[in-house]
Write a protein that holds these residues in place. Structure first.
Motif, PDB file in Angstrom:
ATOM      1  N   GLY A  64       0.902  -1.315  -0.234  1.00 24.00           N
ATOM      2  CA  GLY A  64      -0.015  -0.079   0.095  1.00 24.00           C
ATOM      3  C   GLY A  64       0.801   1.128   0.016  1.00 24.00           C
ATOM      4  N   GLU A  65       0.034   2.361   0.389  1.00 25.26           N
ATOM      5  CA  GLU A  65       0.610   3.645   0.496  1.00 25.26           C
ATOM      6  C   GLU A  65       1.989   3.562   1.210  1.00 25.26           C
ATOM      7  OE1 GLU A  65      -1.023   5.943  -1.465  1.00 25.26           O
ATOM      8  OE2 GLU A  65       0.563   7.595  -0.971  1.00 25.26           O
ATOM      9  N   ALA A  66       2.387   2.951   2.171  1.00 21.31           N
ATOM     10  CA  ALA A  66       3.613   2.895   2.842  1.00 21.31           C
ATOM     11  C   ALA A  66       4.619   2.640   2.046  1.00 21.31           C
ATOM     12  CB  ALA A  66       3.545   1.732   3.867  1.00 21.31           C
ATOM     13  N   GLY A  97      -1.067   0.754  -7.252  1.00 15.67           N
ATOM     14  CA  GLY A  97      -0.491   1.871  -7.872  1.00 15.67           C
ATOM     15  C   GLY A  97       0.713   2.662  -6.990  1.00 15.67           C
ATOM     16  N   SER A  98       0.667   2.137  -5.758  1.00 17.92           N
ATOM     17  CA  SER A  98       1.713   2.851  -5.025  1.00 17.92           C
ATOM     18  C   SER A  98       2.909   2.150  -5.434  1.00 17.92           C
ATOM     19  CB  SER A  98       1.532   2.277  -3.440  1.00 17.92           C
ATOM     20  OG  SER A  98       0.556   2.939  -2.850  1.00 17.92           O
ATOM     21  N   ILE A  99       3.017   0.732  -5.841  1.00 14.64           N
ATOM     22  CA  ILE A  99       4.245   0.278  -6.253  1.00 14.64           C
ATOM     23  C   ILE A  99       4.666   1.030  -7.861  1.00 14.64           C
ATOM     24  CG2 ILE A  99       5.340  -1.848  -7.116  1.00 14.64           C
ATOM     25  CD1 ILE A  99       4.447  -3.017  -4.616  1.00 14.64           C
ATOM     26  N   THR A 121      -1.494  -4.445 -10.889  1.00 13.63           N
ATOM     27  CA  THR A 121      -2.192  -5.851 -10.424  1.00 13.63           C
ATOM     28  C   THR A 121      -3.595  -5.157  -9.771  1.00 13.63           C
ATOM     29  OG1 THR A 121      -1.171  -5.772  -8.420  1.00 13.63           O
ATOM     30  CG2 THR A 121      -0.354  -7.436 -10.179  1.00 13.63           C
ATOM     31  N   THR A 122      -3.931  -4.113  -9.531  1.00 10.66           N
ATOM     32  CA  THR A 122      -5.029  -3.650  -8.977  1.00 10.66           C
ATOM     33  C   THR A 122      -5.984  -2.769 -10.140  1.00 10.66           C
ATOM     34  OG1 THR A 122      -4.436  -1.456  -8.294  1.00 10.66           O
ATOM     35  CG2 THR A 122      -4.357  -3.349  -6.683  1.00 10.66           C
ATOM     36  N   LEU A 123      -7.087  -2.909  -9.770  1.00 12.19           N
ATOM     37  CA  LEU A 123      -8.165  -1.881 -10.845  1.00 12.19           C
ATOM     38  C   LEU A 123      -7.588  -0.556 -11.104  1.00 12.19           C
ATOM     39  CD1 LEU A 123     -10.452  -2.087 -13.097  1.00 12.19           C
ATOM     40  CD2 LEU A 123     -11.909  -1.658 -11.205  1.00 12.19           C
TER      41      LEU A 123
END
Ligand SMILES: NC(=O)c1ccc[n+]([C@@H]2O[C@H](COP(=O)([O-])OP(=O)(O)OC[C@H]3O[C@@H](n4cnc5c(N)ncnc54)[C@H](O)[C@@H]3O)[C@@H](O)[C@H]2O)c1
Length: 370
Positions: A64-66, A97-99, A121-123
């Motif tokens: 995630g955002e981290a 999106g974070s990666i 890998t996310t929408l």
């Protein structure tokens, strides 16, 4: 890697700086050289690595955002150094999106720039974050403060990886699809409406078309104004309030953008926008299960608070409505895109019609508290 002509399974995004190839379907061996590719993934997205990927060339980052921090960016550089990755190497992002944002920045800056391959890998990352070359990490309380524009060489979109994504994360991705459709016009919005089942989820058979339509729309905007000198800023629709809500509540990006979009419509209606368009979009967002107001965003943040890692980004007591509104106001006043005491605000006037107005932060805060 050569970009082929645009087909049903591939889209080429051309800017002055680069041609990016966006390919649909499972990863192919020809997509990368396993000997010279470092990969960035998290403990979940690691399952989507191509089969020929080398375990010793994997850099694991937080979920995630981290992942979007200077500290993690430095870990990516350390990994590249340990692999002796030189300019002939590629860096591949496998994840959300974070990666994509983190690895895109690492690739753009390592040895003044190496090839970047994105496997979203996310929408949300498929239809938005992997497209258009915006890379960034967050800094202190600010999102995306440190970054560059740098187009990936290739984006590989395999819709089948979405099978493991939960309904809430799918909904978050749909917020950006709805935003694109509000900008793109009635046909795009109709096709999203038709793709949503009675229970609010996206019909599986419509998913790839929704992703493609969204990408084609974003491509048209990015090709016209890669570096956001003007026109591209329409993509900030819903983001002025959205980023403030995200910073104050820790809500996932798509949820905050959805609430920001609902609020932007409310504000636009006060300034002469179509009430019917506002109602139509807010009904659609609600059907998908997304918030469209400050209070709905706060309640959603409470619901999700057990499920998401707020880290040190949660700066307010979300159980108290007044503290929450104050925190959103504080974040808005610190908007990194403000011009003096104003913000260039994108107002949705109708479906397919927006206008940008310089609105004072005091006016926006008064609107939020009215
Ligand atoms: N660069 C851009 O143009 C742009 C545009 C929009 C958003 N963004 C950024 O994207 C980020 C949000 O991205 P996001 O919504 O993808 O979330 P994310 O990347 O922050 O988190 C994704 C989470 O889902 C998990 N995950 C990844 N793939 C999965 C799968 N297939 N099934 C189940 N779980 C999976 C990951 O392990 C992670 O925990 C924000 O930082 C936002 O600022 C960037």
């Amino acid at each position: 890697m050569k970009s082929g002509p645009e087909t049903n399974d591939s889209i080429v995004l051309k800017t002055a700086s680069k041609e990016s190839l966006i390919k649909f379907g499972p990863f192919e061996e020809a997509d990368f050289d396993p000997n010279k590719t470092a990969m960035v993934a998290d403990s979940f997205s690691v399952r989507f690595l191509p089969k020929t990927a080398r375990a010793e060339q994997l850099i694991l980052v937080p979920r995630g955002e981290a992942a979007k921090s200077l500290k993690v960016l430095e870990q990516v550089y350390a990994g590249l150094l340990a692999m002796a990755a030189d300019r002939s190497w590629s860096l591949m992002a496998v994840g959300g999106g974070s990666i994509c944002d983190l690895a895109g920045l690492a690739a753009a800056t390592w040895m003044r720039g190496i090839n970047c391959i994105l496997l979203p890998t996310t929408l949300l990352s498929m239809l938005d974050a992997s497209i258009g070359g915006k890379t960034a990490v967050d800094y202190q309380a600010y999102k995306n403060l440190i970054g560059v524009f740098s187009q990936p060489a290739m984006v590989r979109i395999d819709i089948s990886s979405l099978k493991s994504l939960d309904k809430k994360s799918m909904a978050g991705g749909m917020a950006e699809a709805v935003k694109h459709a509000v900008l793109g016009g009635k046909a795009m919005l109709d096709s999203i409406e038709n793709a949503i089942a009675a229970n609010g989820s996206v019909k599986t058979e419509k998913l790839e078309d929704i992703v493609k339509e969204s990408i084609l729309f974003k491509k048209s905007v990015v090709e016209a104004d890669e570096r956001e000198k003007g026109f591209r800023s329409i993509l900030n629709l819903g983001h002025s309030f959205g980023h403030a809500i995200e910073a104050a509540s820790g809500l996932p990006h798509g949820y905050a953008v959805s609430a920001g979009l609902g609020l932007a419509f409310d504000l636009a209606v006060k300034r002469g926008a179509s009430l019917a368009a506002s109602g139509k979009v807010k009904r659609l967002l609600k059907k998908i299960g997304l918030p469209t107001s400050l209070e709905e965003a706060r309640l959603e943040a409470i619901t999700l608070s057990g499920a998401i890692d707020f880290g040190d980004r949660l700066r307010t007591n979300i159980s108290d409505p007044d503290s929450f509104v104050k925190a959103v106001e504080g974040s808005l006043a610190n908007d990194k895109k403000r011009c003096g005491n104003s913000i260039n605000f994108v107002l949705p006037m109708d479906i397919g019609q927006v206008k940008t107005e310089l609105l004072s932060i005091d006016y926006l805060i008064a609107f939020l508290t009215a």
